[in-house]
Design an enzyme around this catalytic site. Structure first.
Site, PDB file in Angstrom:
ATOM      1  N   ASP A 280       0.864  -1.179   0.000  1.00 20.03           N
ATOM      2  CA  ASP A 280       0.000   0.000   0.000  1.00 20.03           C
ATOM      3  C   ASP A 280       0.904   1.232   0.000  1.00 20.03           C
ATOM      4  O   ASP A 280       2.125   1.142   0.130  1.00 20.03           O
ATOM      5  CB  ASP A 280      -0.986  -0.013   1.172  1.00 20.03           C
ATOM      6  CG  ASP A 280      -2.205   0.872   0.870  1.00 20.03           C
ATOM      7  OD1 ASP A 280      -2.150   1.667  -0.088  1.00 20.03           O
ATOM      8  OD2 ASP A 280      -3.207   0.780   1.588  1.00 20.03           O
TER       9      ASP A 280
HETATM   10  C1  BGC Z   1      -4.995   3.274   0.156  1.00 16.38           C
HETATM   11  C2  BGC Z   1      -5.187   2.275  -0.958  1.00 16.38           C
HETATM   12  C3  BGC Z   1      -5.049   2.967  -2.291  1.00 16.38           C
HETATM   13  C4  BGC Z   1      -3.690   3.631  -2.356  1.00 16.38           C
HETATM   14  C5  BGC Z   1      -3.431   4.324  -3.664  1.00 16.38           C
HETATM   15  C6  BGC Z   1      -3.723   4.090  -0.016  1.00 16.38           C
HETATM   16  O1  BGC Z   1      -3.638   5.126   0.885  1.00 16.38           O
HETATM   17  O2  BGC Z   1      -4.976   2.597   1.382  1.00 16.38           O
HETATM   18  O3  BGC Z   1      -6.429   1.655  -0.819  1.00 16.38           O
HETATM   19  O4  BGC Z   1      -5.219   2.047  -3.315  1.00 16.38           O
HETATM   20  O5  BGC Z   1      -3.611   4.595  -1.325  1.00 16.38           O
HETATM   21  O6  BGC Z   1      -4.249   5.403  -3.831  1.00 16.38           O
END
Ligand code: BGC
Length: 745
Positions: A280
């Site tokens: 993530d």
């Molecule tokens: C979130 C993800 C997301 C990623 C990219 C993160 O902060 O937890 O779910 O896909 O950002 O935007």
């Protein structure tokens, strides 16, 4: 022609026969050409320079890094123009390996669908698959290759803002929805230009964050992990999800981004997952804050060996993996395996054949305003609405009724969301310049349904989240002038979502006071609740005669709400999460254990598993939702009172539409294993069917039950079934059921 020239460097180094090779062979040929730096470049993902969905690190030399082959993927880059611009730079790199463009296409791109939790309330798998298909069609036409969806985290704590992104509290429903969404995004398969690579996230157990606080820790038994939190991920993997994303949380002391048990033992081992795992946003580097590693060097070591193939935005891989490999701490096979997984997807997407195959301006334009997509969105939006209450059949409203004394009927639209547009889109959605025209408000939806004999009145009453009550007087006066009030309250679109945990989940600001003031006028009041999570609204639930829970419904929200208000659609939504009475009951879910001292009801409190000051029941249970008609359930009939391996039995009920309108009921099947070598939940959803019946019509609804439905994880994590007595429940919610029993031999 263009792509052939651009790929010439790479193709020249492969023989003509290589072009006829299988994808694994092609991947191997490319891998052989790559330096260690280039391999690690493929494992590196950066945010684009135009938008961000996390804490930004700016790279002055972003473009030169792409040119140097140091970037395998970008996120937050959309549109043919921008994706082309960056792909052009990748095509100047030594091996011309195309970039993958990833994006959070969570509930639509140009056409915004209901938030995923709202869609889950439709229980309509086909509609959800279609919704994901539309999202993929639009986003892939805008240069996107990969969506960071579906989010399949089971969530039992509505304080956690991210409940809006998932499918609610139940592993069975969650698994079915995960499958539908993966199928929808990936369509006829990777390689088709309208297919997006799906990404099951967040692996794993993110939804169990302590206290509902985002990014918080999770400590749970492996049994619970396997039984409740992993099934939707397994379903996504089985449906062919191309990728997985790590979660931010630590799980039983080990951050998910370095959790070899999750990634290597389960996902890539037991489940034989062939795609790749992306971290993530920054989650690899955040292991320093977790206190799991000292610095980014150790973070890269732990994550690469743990099984994360691509580093989103933490820069740990790009900065440290070369050294770690040279020092022998990360084996070359670990790197090669990760790179192979990533390159395989690029090949499957057809990007080596044509890096620009998703960059077609004509296609982008054609998908920009596709009326078919709006119709599909409106269909699921109306199916997502849940009728919570409808005293004296206040709903549906007539389109043509006249007011008192043959005067024009007056409908008052009151509340901070009555004319809202962008709030209808919810969190994780895009703002487009023409939203004010394209997104329908509740007010506009109602306006389209009524004729000249109805006049609409409007008063905002209050803002979403402040203490100002100055607008109440006008709102009350408006209500008093009207025959009927439609009162629209709830959460603003940024109140549920990532980093949007709330400790009090009532209506924000003075909205509940506004509801009280309007109900006090004595006018018939229909309350519409827009939100991304289950909210707590006891006074409203107890005093307003009619309530529709409308979530955040997307582009056609106002039309979909009006379809239900005026009976063009008979509401069929059922709650995918329990709605608590107070935050003090959280976590609350229907499939709890019985305990040694179960309370039989709310008067049964003495030395019982109960509260001295609070009901043990939710305000609205899982699976609950009314219609403009009623359904009766006959007794459960079993084909056989004994279930054996290889000899499934059936459980049937006669469902009858006992009301005056055609309607669709979601018939739910639950099982309970009465005695187990580990204790079993009081009910577990094992099936559901959506049945549409005309007034007075009956139908026998039949479920097949096999030993597979009776399996669970024992204390050795074996997925087994045990002989003994089971109860079978069938009904229209987890609470309102008819039941019988069988014996498993
Ligand atoms: C979130 C993800 C997301 C990623 C990219 C993160 O902060 O937890 O779910 O896909 O950002 O935007």
């Amino acid at each position: 022609m263009k792509h052939l020239i651009l790929c010439a460097g790479l193709l020249a180094s492969m023989t003509v026969s290589a072009q006829r090779k299988t994808i694994p062979q092609k991947v191997d040929s490319v891998l052989k050409l790559m330096t260690l730096d280039e391999k690690i470049g493929q494992m590196n993902q950066y945010n684009g320079p135009w938008a961000a969905t996390g804490p930004l690190t700016n790279d002055d030399n972003l473009l030169s890094q792409i040119k140097d082959g140091k970037v395998g993927s970008m996120l937050n880059v959309t549109g043919v123009k921008r994706t082309k611009e960056l792909q052009d730079i990748a095509m100047q790199s030594r091996l011309k390996i195309p970039l993958l463009f990833g994006q959070d296409i969570i509930h639509g791109y140009r056409t915004i669908f209901p938030v995923p939790l709202g869609e889950a309330a439709s229980w309509d798998l086909e509609a959800m698959e279609k919704g994901a298909r539309v999202a993929a069609t639009e986003a892939s036409a805008a240069g996107v290759h990969w969506t960071f969806a579906p989010m399949v985290d089971i969530a039992r704590d509505p304080r956690w803002g991210r409940v809006m992104e998932g499918a609610g509290e139940d592993p069975y429903l969650g698994s079915k929805i995960a499958t539908a969404r993966v199928k929808g995004f990936q369509g006829k398969g990777l390689g088709n230009t309208d297919a997006l690579m799906a990404c099951a996230k967040h692996f794993a157990a993110y939804g169990a964050a302590v206290g509902g606080r985002d990014y918080n820790s999770v400590d749970m038994s492996l049994r619970q992990l396997h039984e409740v939190y992993l099934p939707p991920f397994k379903a996504a993997a089985d449906a062919g999800a191309a990728t997985f994303m790590n979660s931010f949380n630590d799980l039983n002391g080990i951050p998910a981004s370095a959790n070899a048990y999750l990634m290597r033992t389960i996902l890539k081992g037991e489940w034989k997952f062939k795609g790749f795992v992306v971290s993530d946003w920054g989650s690899i580097g955040e292991m320093i804050n977790h206190g799991y590693v000292k610095d980014n060097y150790e973070a890269a070591l732990a994550s690469a060996n743990g099984g994360s193939d691509m580093d989103m935005e933490s820069r740990s891989y790009i900065q440290h993996l070369v050294k770690l490999v040279k020092e022998g701490k990360v084996k070359m096979t670990v790197i090669d395996n990760a790179v192979k997984r990533i390159l395989t997807k690029k090949f499957e997407m057809g990007l080596f054949d044509d890096p620009y195959r998703f960059s077609d301006e004509a296609r982008e334009k054609a998908q920009w305003n596709n009326p078919e997509h709006l119709a599909i969105e409106r269909d699921i939006a109306k199916k997502s609405i849940v009728l919570l209450k409808n005293e004296h059949s206040l709903l549906p409203l007539s389109k043509t009724a006249i007011g008192k004394d043959n005067a024009q009927r007056q409908i008052a639209l009151i509340g901070p969301f009555a004319k809202a547009k962008s709030d209808n889109l919810g969190f994780w959605s895009y703002d487009w310049p023409d939203d004010s025209i394209r997104v329908t408000s509740l007010y506009e939806g109602v306006q389209k349904k009524v004729g000249a004999d109805t006049k609409l009145l409007y008063a905002k009453g209050c803002n979403v989240n402040d203490t100002v009550t100055a607008g109440f007087a006008e709102a009350v006066a408006t209500a008093l002038q009207s025959d009927i009030v439609i009162l629209s309250v709830g959460e603003a679109r940024d109140m549920s979502g990532e980093a949007k945990s709330r400790s009090s989940i009532g209506f924000p600001g003075v909205q509940e006071q506004l509801v009280k003031a309007i109900v006090a006028t004595g006018k018939p009041v229909i309350v519409m609740i827009s939100a991304g999570r289950p909210l707590i609204f006891n006074w409203t639930a107890d005093h307003a005669p009619a309530i529709l829970y409308t979530w955040w419904l997307g582009t056609t929200a106002g039309d979909a709400m009006a379809d239900v208000l005026f009976g063009d659609y008979n509401p069929s939504g059922k709650l995918p999460m329990s709605f608590p009475i107070t935050e003090g009951q959280i976590p609350i879910y229907y499939s709890h254990f019985n305990t040694g001292r179960p309370a039989q009801n709310d008067s049964d409190r003495n030395y019982r598993s109960s509260y001295t000051d609070l009901s043990i029941y939710p305000k609205f249970p899982f699976g609950y939702g009314l219609h403009y008609t009623t359904f009766s359930y006959g007794p459960v009939q079993l084909s056989n009172g004994v279930l054996q391996k290889g000899k499934p039995i059936t459980a049937s009920v006669v469902l009858k539409n006992t009301g005056a309108r055609a309607g669709t009921e979601t018939v739910q099947l639950y099982l309970r294993d009465l005695v187990g070598s580990v204790v079993r939940p009081v009910k577990e959803l094992k099936g559901f069917q959506q049945i549409t019946l005309q007034p007075g019509e009956s139908k026998t609804v039949t479920f097949t039950i096999s030993v597979e439905d009776c399996r669970f994880y024992n204390d050795k994590l074996q997925y087994i079934y045990e002989p003994g007595e089971f109860r079978v429940f069938i009904g229209g919610s987890s609470r309102d059921v008819v039941e019988t029993g069988f014996v498993l031999k």
